[in-house]
Design an enzyme around this catalytic site. Structure first.
Site, short mmCIF file in Angstrom:
data_model
loop_
_atom_site.label_atom_id
_atom_site.label_comp_id
_atom_site.label_asym_id
_atom_site.label_seq_id
_atom_site.Cartn_x
_atom_site.Cartn_y
_atom_site.Cartn_z
N GLU A 88 -8.77 -1.78 -11.73
CA GLU A 88 -7.67 -1.98 -10.78
C GLU A 88 -7.96 -3.14 -9.82
O GLU A 88 -9.09 -3.31 -9.36
CB GLU A 88 -7.49 -0.68 -9.98
CG GLU A 88 -6.32 -0.68 -9.04
CD GLU A 88 -6.11 0.68 -8.41
OE1 GLU A 88 -4.94 0.99 -8.10
OE2 GLU A 88 -7.08 1.45 -8.23
N LYS A 99 0.87 -1.85 -12.67
CA LYS A 99 1.20 -0.47 -12.30
C LYS A 99 2.32 -0.40 -11.28
O LYS A 99 2.35 -1.18 -10.33
CB LYS A 99 -0.05 0.22 -11.76
CG LYS A 99 0.11 1.72 -11.53
CD LYS A 99 -1.23 2.41 -11.41
CE LYS A 99 -1.90 2.16 -10.08
NZ LYS A 99 -3.24 2.79 -10.01
N TYR A 121 -5.25 0.80 5.73
CA TYR A 121 -6.47 0.79 4.94
C TYR A 121 -7.68 0.73 5.88
O TYR A 121 -7.80 -0.18 6.70
CB TYR A 121 -6.49 -0.41 4.00
CG TYR A 121 -5.66 -0.24 2.73
CD1 TYR A 121 -4.81 0.85 2.56
CD2 TYR A 121 -5.73 -1.17 1.70
CE1 TYR A 121 -4.07 1.02 1.41
CE2 TYR A 121 -4.99 -1.01 0.54
CZ TYR A 121 -4.16 0.08 0.39
OH TYR A 121 -3.43 0.23 -0.75
N ASP A 126 3.10 4.41 -1.13
CA ASP A 126 3.37 5.18 -2.33
C ASP A 126 4.25 6.37 -1.96
O ASP A 126 4.68 6.50 -0.81
CB ASP A 126 2.09 5.61 -3.04
CG ASP A 126 1.19 6.52 -2.20
OD1 ASP A 126 1.70 7.52 -1.67
OD2 ASP A 126 -0.02 6.23 -2.09
N GLU A 167 -8.20 9.94 -8.65
CA GLU A 167 -8.20 9.21 -7.39
C GLU A 167 -8.52 10.14 -6.21
O GLU A 167 -9.24 9.76 -5.29
CB GLU A 167 -6.83 8.56 -7.17
CG GLU A 167 -6.64 7.91 -5.83
CD GLU A 167 -5.27 7.27 -5.68
OE1 GLU A 167 -4.85 7.05 -4.53
OE2 GLU A 167 -4.61 6.99 -6.70
N LYS A 177 4.54 2.21 -8.63
CA LYS A 177 4.58 3.47 -7.90
C LYS A 177 5.91 4.18 -8.16
O LYS A 177 6.99 3.58 -8.04
CB LYS A 177 4.41 3.24 -6.40
CG LYS A 177 3.06 2.64 -6.02
CD LYS A 177 1.93 3.62 -6.26
CE LYS A 177 0.60 3.05 -5.79
NZ LYS A 177 -0.52 4.00 -5.95
N GLY A 185 0.78 -1.23 0.00
CA GLY A 185 0.00 0.00 0.00
C GLY A 185 0.81 1.28 0.00
O GLY A 185 0.25 2.37 -0.10
N ASN A 210 1.30 9.58 -7.37
CA ASN A 210 0.54 9.94 -6.17
C ASN A 210 0.77 11.39 -5.74
O ASN A 210 0.99 11.67 -4.56
CB ASN A 210 0.84 8.98 -5.02
CG ASN A 210 0.21 7.62 -5.26
OD1 ASN A 210 0.88 6.70 -5.76
ND2 ASN A 210 -1.06 7.46 -4.92
N ASP A 228 -13.69 7.41 -8.01
CA ASP A 228 -13.79 6.35 -7.01
C ASP A 228 -15.05 6.58 -6.19
O ASP A 228 -15.20 7.62 -5.54
CB ASP A 228 -12.55 6.38 -6.11
CG ASP A 228 -12.47 5.21 -5.15
OD1 ASP A 228 -13.52 4.62 -4.83
OD2 ASP A 228 -11.35 4.90 -4.68
N GLY A 281 -10.66 2.24 -3.87
CA GLY A 281 -10.51 2.28 -2.43
C GLY A 281 -11.31 1.18 -1.75
O GLY A 281 -11.04 0.83 -0.61
#
Length: 412
Positions: free
Chosen positions: A373, A212, A29, A21, A296, A214, A19, A245, A319, A348
């Protein structure tokens, strides 16, 4: 009838740098979970996503919004949900804390998504089925299109949806084929290079044809090196996306994105501040033909409208657990359809809710079934986790929006 509303602060610490970035190095989360308890025993579950701190504040705000639903029948609520959404999002005092962004809007997402989940469960169908079976008029009645009138009126939205009806049946095979996914977990920011390499191999073995990485390192050479690792392992035909990000300033983004052209990225995501529409428009011209993916952290339909008007985004990542929920997600999708921009949601929700919404986008709205995603880290916490087999989301069949959490199952 909705007899009780409960709101829960649920947090899931991640393991092994998952998770991470360039901006969010140590995320937890978390969900602000609204549950609508119907007197028939059915419970509607809605999620808003955060990274830990402040999740309790979103829950507090959701409690405030949820009070208006007490004693109402969900069919009554959803018949003209657009008006209710407008009423709640413009609460004369609460609105000052947004408007239409931040804690209050995340809270509205949680409540809105619970309404859609309860609606589908009460009808005994998965959310995608409920949505594609609604008439264009019924869909438009669930939307608040205020502040969009210059680009999308209710009449235009209705015309757009009706225009897709004749070809709708031709898009139903996606239900059998499944919706393509892409692997967003191969290259979290804190993963060492060798782990990125091995994750790429694993993703290919699992059937993914897009992945993908980061980026956004203090040393751009690290980003370039890691991007070349992914391209080397993936080969020339796999789509490789890069996600900064929001890390770069505009001058940095122009410089680094041009250097990253060498790996032929399918898109570069969130290169700079998410509120800076002008910077993204400038960047898009400076790095063409490399494309930008945005959304995002875009909180509402108005800013999505501005991005579409600017022509800066080639992919929109709205999202439904960040904007005001399913209702606003659909409004943004309609805007994107008008502008001819694909919708590739940020998840998310870990794809649980969005696997339903992309099916609706494709079947009822005619959006391209590009890919969705996939983030696997919370699968074990859902009652009905999304199934991704051979790089493809399998169509969910259980009634509702697939957002029920095991942790809350005994809290009736």
């Amino acid at each position: 009838m909705i007899k009780k509303i409960t709101v829960h602060d649920v947090r899931y610490p991640l393991q092994g740098n998952a998770g991470s970035d360039a901006i969010h190095r140590d995320p937890i989360y978390s969900y602000a979970v609204t549950r609508l308890h119907d007197d028939s025993g059915v419970v509607g579950t809605g999620l808003a996503f955060t990274l830990g701190e402040g999740n309790d504040l979103v829950c507090k705000a959701a409690e405030y919004y949820g009070r208006v639903l007490q004693g109402k029948d969900i069919e009554e609520v959803m018949t003209n949900f657009g008006e209710l959404f407008k009423q709640l999002s413009n609460d004369q005092q609460f609105r000052w804390l947004g408007p239409h962004k931040g804690i209050v809007h995340l809270a509205l997402a949680s409540v809105t998504n619970a309404c859609y989940d309860l609606w589908a469960k009460k009808r005994g169908v998965p959310l995608w089925r409920l949505l594609i079976d609604l008439s264009p008029e019924q869909i438009v009645n669930t939307l608040d299109l205020s502040y969009l009138e210059y680009e999308l009126t209710a009449e235009q939205a209705l015309e757009l949806l009706k225009g897709q009806q004749p070809t709708k049946a031709g898009r139903l095979p996606i239900l059998e084929q499944g919706y393509p996914g892409y692997d967003t977990s191969i290259g979290w920011f804190n993963y060492p290079d060798e782990q990125v390499r091995e994750n790429c191999k694993k993703a290919l073995a699992e059937g993914f044809t897009a992945m993908k990485l980061k980026v956004g390192s203090a040393d751009p050479e690290r980003d370039i090196r890691r991007a070349h690792i992914v391209r080397e392992v993936a080969g020339p035909d796999v789509k490789v996306m890069l996600d900064a990000n929001q890390q770069w300033t505009l001058p940095q983004a122009i410089d680094i994105c041009n250097k990253l052209k060498s790996i032929n990225p399918y898109w570069i995501e969130e290169p700079t501040h998410p509120d800076d529409v002008y910077a993204h428009a400038t960047l898009a011209k400076a790095i063409a033909p490399v494309k930008l993916a945005l959304g995002e952290h875009v909180p509402n339909k108005v800013i999505f409208k501005n991005y579409l008007q600017s022509g800066s985004a080639s992919f929109m990542q709205v999202d439904a657990v960040r904007v005001g929920g399913v209702s606003e997600f659909i409004a943004v999708s309609l805007l994107c359809k008008k502008f001819g921009v694909p919708v590739v949601p940020h998840v998310g929700d870990m794809g649980q809710l969005h696997q339903h919404l992309v099916l609706f986008n494709h079947i009822a709205m005619g959006h391209e079934a590009l890919f969705l995603e996939h983030i696997p880290h919370l699968q074990k916490h859902f009652v009905n986790p999304a199934q991704i087999i051979g790089g493809v989301y399998k169509t969910p069949q259980v009634p509702g929006s697939s957002c029920d959490l095991l942790l809350l199952e005994d809290k009736i």
